[in-house]
Design an enzyme around this catalytic site. Structure first.
Site, short mmCIF file in Angstrom:
data_model
loop_
_atom_site.label_atom_id
_atom_site.label_comp_id
_atom_site.label_asym_id
_atom_site.label_seq_id
_atom_site.Cartn_x
_atom_site.Cartn_y
_atom_site.Cartn_z
CD GLU A 5 -2.71 1.13 2.58
OE1 GLU A 5 -3.60 1.98 2.71
OE2 GLU A 5 -2.51 0.20 3.41
CD GLU A 40 -8.14 1.66 5.57
OE1 GLU A 40 -7.70 0.57 5.96
OE2 GLU A 40 -7.47 2.43 4.86
#
Length: 286
Positions: A155, A256
């Site tokens: 990520e 998220e």
């Protein structure tokens, strides 16, 4: 794809946090969701007691929620640590101790995506040495993921909030993905495309989607600015998800975002209830 065709999951480490951890799967199910993801739930314990793992597994199973994504140990999140695998000394050792524990827990629940956060640059540490350590630990994580038939996710965070993280752009994350795949020969490392982080970095999201969808293993969304629910900021998230679909993405999209003043089920008012439950599918082979 838009919202109507996306496969949404809820990150229980940032949503439903007004509840104890073991109550969150049931709350997500009551809100209409069938899939969830988690940061490593025990930031102080890379190797928790078996009873803690058993209790969380039982809570997920009792709620009927599928775990579709799990972070390896990464220190305190949210917080200044932002990862462990590139930090020399104790934190790197804690990451390595966690790798097989996290992989076994994921396997026990059919989870096929494991996220490994890179870690900050440290004063006095050689950046090249940190990168070498990171590659060694990412290869270890990729092999553990391969053992359980899972994908290793890399990520990119955002520089405004994580100025000491060296992975703060899509191209840099892809560079790490390719380095891990070259080191292991397993080809199971993939990009975690977090549209919020990339937007905060000022990247052209349409260009990122067009260029990197084939190497993307998971997507996460929050609106920007503010990291709130879709519709609270300025990102055209529905159009971006449609573009991902057009480019061939069929994986999970993790919610998220921070609920703000609308915690619990109220945080999902933007998403009609029939679109929250994802139809069962056979996980793709990494």
């Amino acid at each position: 794809m838009g919202f109507s065709d996306a496969r949404f999951d809820v990150n229980l480490s940032i949503l439903f946090t007004e509840l104890p951890l073991l109550e969150r799967p049931a709350a997500a199910a009551a809100a209409g969701f069938t899939a969830v993801e988690l940061w490593w739930p025990w930031p102080e314990a890379p190797v928790p007691e078996p009873r803690q793992l058993d209790a969380l597994r039982a809570a997920l199973q009792a709620a009927g929620t599928r775990l579709v994504g799990l972070n390896f140990y990464a220190g305190q999140l949210p917080g200044p640590d932002r990862g462990a695998l590139s930090l020399p000394g104790e934190e790197s050792a804690r990451f390595r101790a966690n790798v097989e524990v996290a992989a076994d827990f994921a396997q026990s629940l059919g989870c096929t995506a494991l996220n490994a956060l890179y870690g900050n640059r440290l004063d006095g540490a050689d950046p090249d040495a940190q990168d070498a350590l990171a590659l060694e630990n990412l290869a270890l994580a990729a092999r553990a993921a391969h053992r359980i038939g899972a994908t290793l996710l890399i990520e990119a965070l955002n520089a405004p909030e994580s100025p000491r993280c060296p992975i703060t752009s899509a191209p840099k994350a892809i560079e790490v993905v390719e380095a891990v795949n070259a080191a292991t020969g397993l080809d199971n490392a993939r990009f975690l495309m977090d549209l919020y982080h990339l937007a905060r970095n000022g990247e052209d999201l349409e260009q990122v989607i067009d260029r990197y969808t084939p190497l993307t293993g998971h997507v996460q969304i929050a609106d920007s600015p503010g990291r709130g629910a879709p519709g609270t900021g300025t990102l055209p998230l529905e159009a971006l998800l449609e573009r991902l679909h057009h480019n061939g993405y069929r994986g999970w999209t993790g919610l998220e975002y921070q609920p703000g003043e609308r915690p619990g089920a109220k945080a999902f008012g933007w998403l009609p209830r029939p679109l929250r439950a994802a139809a069962p599918t056979t996980p793709a082979t990494p």
